[in-house]
Enzyme design. Structure first.
Site, PDB file in Angstrom:
ATOM      1  N   GLU A  44      41.272 -44.510 -41.703  1.00  0.00           N
ATOM      2  CA  GLU A  44      41.694 -43.275 -41.490  1.00  0.00           C
ATOM      3  C   GLU A  44      42.969 -43.199 -40.561  1.00  0.00           C
ATOM      4  OE1 GLU A  44      39.495 -39.062 -40.021  1.00  0.00           O
ATOM      5  OE2 GLU A  44      38.423 -40.807 -40.138  1.00  0.00           O
ATOM      6  N   LYS A 122      41.879 -34.261 -46.288  1.00  0.00           N
ATOM      7  CA  LYS A 122      40.386 -34.285 -45.983  1.00  0.00           C
ATOM      8  C   LYS A 122      39.757 -33.054 -45.870  1.00  0.00           C
ATOM      9  CE  LYS A 122      37.636 -36.053 -41.845  1.00  0.00           C
ATOM     10  NZ  LYS A 122      37.489 -36.757 -40.708  1.00  0.00           N
ATOM     11  N   CYS A 159      36.221 -40.172 -44.265  1.00  0.00           N
ATOM     12  CA  CYS A 159      35.164 -40.163 -43.260  1.00  0.00           C
ATOM     13  C   CYS A 159      34.074 -38.885 -43.478  1.00  0.00           C
ATOM     14  CB  CYS A 159      35.710 -39.982 -41.972  1.00  0.00           C
ATOM     15  SG  CYS A 159      34.700 -40.704 -40.461  1.00  0.00           S
TER      16      CYS A 159
END
Length: 570
Positions: A44, A122, A159
């Site tokens: 990430e 994200k 994540c």
């Protein structure tokens, strides 16, 4: 049966060092090509480093990271590279960033044959504990996006997206994804590894889709990223697990879910169909570490990276003969090498003979440099200089604190002269109740034990001695003492640590009230006393150096209470 060869680069990157990160990423891209990987996963925000914090509010930084992305894309070959970067948000794609938050997104790009072929933003932004992503990023708006990679439908997420049931990976599976790729910057804390594994296994088993989880490794200020990347097959069984706290690159041949329904991929990234490699890869599965070993390795990695990434190569530690300075010196020697550690003992007229002897014994066992600077004469001169100010008063805390402040001054002088970072040696128990001296033993560049309670300090020391007995038995067995007055021991000022630490854990880490802690079986007088000590010492903790976070509620990063605070009801 078709397989997709997935490569993962669990690497240690540097926040803000775009050139360094680009070089590491390119090296991994070349490596993945040489291993005929279909997909390479990188951590990430790999390009800017994680977490970039307020750097993402700077237009020049965001633009530079986008330039790096374009340069990486130009170098991309047959392997599809999934790399994290800071993108402009979905609502701001056509504009330049003007140094305002939430105009950017935490993103992952898919690179192939000289171009950026796809971008994922994200969706679920963590905003708790050490995470402030809602401060910086706009959430993605396409949680179910998938891509066609050589006839295999791939879902990419970042994540937190996989931590919530029914989140983006589940949406991607429902959209026809045959494999789920999740890239991470997930920091270490005690027991978090099992939580991560639970979420990864849950997602694979519930969706019937294999999951590849790739995590960052390395230290960044107080945070330590422990790696532990894993591959879980479509039945929810572990296929591969990478070692924790180590850089590693791995290749795994994964069987994607059979196409159950027509998919609608956003982009065909790779037109050539995937071909099962003639020599399948059978990677090892590394067993999880024990609790004390993973804590010790987190402390070691966090210290090593903080020292080296901030331009130091050596440290200096004040050795008192006590357990905290001993364990600090051992961690430093393990992290940086014995040649990079200087131990200095500074006895006063109140120091026991054992404090010097045990310090010397420790230094000899570790092989670190050892020096002694007596401070009795300096202390006498301070007393003389302050005689008028202290006249008519009893010997007390003011006189006691002169000693650690003299020691702190000497250590900082050594640091300034030789370029060696001073290690503060205080532990979480002391920081919690204010049993430390501002501008004295709290002085230093890094406090590696800042999030480690005293009882755990002893556990870690004994565990480390099982590897090689470097900490003297006398240090482990003696009563803890600051040795700031004749016959002093810590229990003169504090409850015994085996009582203190559980109360501190309940009050600080679990946010339990005084009444609630008392109801669980602790004496009200003890709990009230401890809570008051914690509350009135917030001002000290704000001035403490950073240190490795290992718990869910570390001072500074996680626990943020006002200094000026009239609330006293637990």
């Amino acid at each position: 049966m078709t397989t997709i060869r997935v490569a993962g680069a669990q690497i240690n990157l540097r926040v803000g060092d775009l050139d360094y990160n680009a070089a590491r990423i390119l090296d991994s891209m070349d490596w993945a090509e040489s291993h005929r990987a279909d997909v390479l996963m990188l951590p990430e925000l790999a390009i800017p480093g994680y977490p970039p914090e307020d750097l993402v509010m700077r237009r020049a930084f965001v633009d530079a990271n986008l330039d790096v992305l374009e340069g990486l894309a130009a170098r991309a070959g047959e392997t599809v590279t999934v790399v994290g970067f800071v993108d402009r948000s979905d609502s701001d794609r056509g504009a330049k960033v003007d140094a305002l938050p939430r105009e950017v997104a935490n993103a992952a790009a898919l690179l192939h044959r000289g171009r950026v072929r796809g971008i994922y933003h994200k969706v679920l932004l963590p905003n708790y504990g050490v995470f402030d992503e809602e401060r910086y990023f706009a959430p993605g708006t396409r949680p179910g996006a998938v891509w066609d990679v050589g006839g295999v439908t791939v879902g990419v997420s970042i994540c937190e997206d996989i931590w919530v049931p029914g989140g983006p990976p589940s949406r991607q599976a429902a959209a026809g994804a045959q494999i789920l790729l999740n890239v991470n910057g997930s920091p270490f804390q005690i027991s978090k590894d099992s939580q991560r594994a639970h979420h990864i296994h849950r997602e694979a088993a519930s969706s019937g889709v294999p999951v590849v989880y790739l995590n960052l490794v390395g230290g960044q200020d107080e945070l330590v990223f422990d790696g532990g990347s894993m591959v879980v097959d479509r039945e929810g069984s572990l296929q591969y697990r990478a070692p924790s706290f180590e850089e590693i690159r791995f290749v795994v041949d994964v069987h994607p879910r059979e196409r159950a329904r027509p998919a609608t991929p956003a982009t065909v990234v790779r037109t050539a169909p995937l071909v099962a490699p003639s020599e399948p890869v059978s990677p090892r599965r590394v067993a999880p570490l024990g609790s004390l070993e993973e804590i010790y390795r987190a402390l070691t990695l966090g210290l090593r990276d903080y020292v080296r990434k901030n331009g130091f190569s050596r440290v200096v530690v004040g050795l008192s003969g006590g357990i905290d300075s001993a364990l600090t010196a051992v961690i430093a020697a393990d992290a940086l090498g014995p040649d990079a550690v200087r131990g200095v003992t500074m006895p006063s007229k109140f120091s026991s003979g054992g404090s010097v002897g045990d310090s010397e014994d420790l230094a000899r066992q570790l092989g670190i440099r050892f020096e002694q600077i007596a401070i009795a004469d300096l202390y006498a001169e301070y007393e003389t200089a302050l005689a008028g100010q202290f006249a008519g008063t009893e010997f007390g805390v003011a006189e006691e604190n002169l000693q650690p402040r003299i020691r702190g001054t000497l250590l900082m002088g050594i640091s300034n002269k030789h370029g060696e970072m001073v290690m503060a040696t205080g532990n979480k128990s002391e920081m919690a109740v204010g049993y430390a001296t501002l501008y004295g033993d709290m002085a230093g560049g890094y406090a590696v034990l800042k999030d480690v309670f005293k009882t755990r300090v002893y556990e870690l020391a004994r565990w480390r001695n099982l590897r090689s007995p470097v900490i003297p038995e006398a240090t482990l067995s003696k009563a803890p003492s600051a040795e700031l007055r004749p016959g002093q021991v810590d229990t003169d000022s504090l409850p015994p640590y085996d009582l203190l630490d559980p109360v501190l854990a309940a009050y600080i880490e679990d946010d339990r009230s005084v009444d609630d802690i008392v109801a669980s079986g602790y004496d009200r007088g003890l709990v009230t006393r401890v809570a008051r000590m914690v509350d009135r010492n917030e001002y000290k903790r704000r001035q403490a150096p950073p240190g490795v976070k290992i718990t869910a509620k570390a001072f500074g990063r996680d626990r943020r209470l006002p200094i000026t605070n009239g609330w006293r009801r637990g």
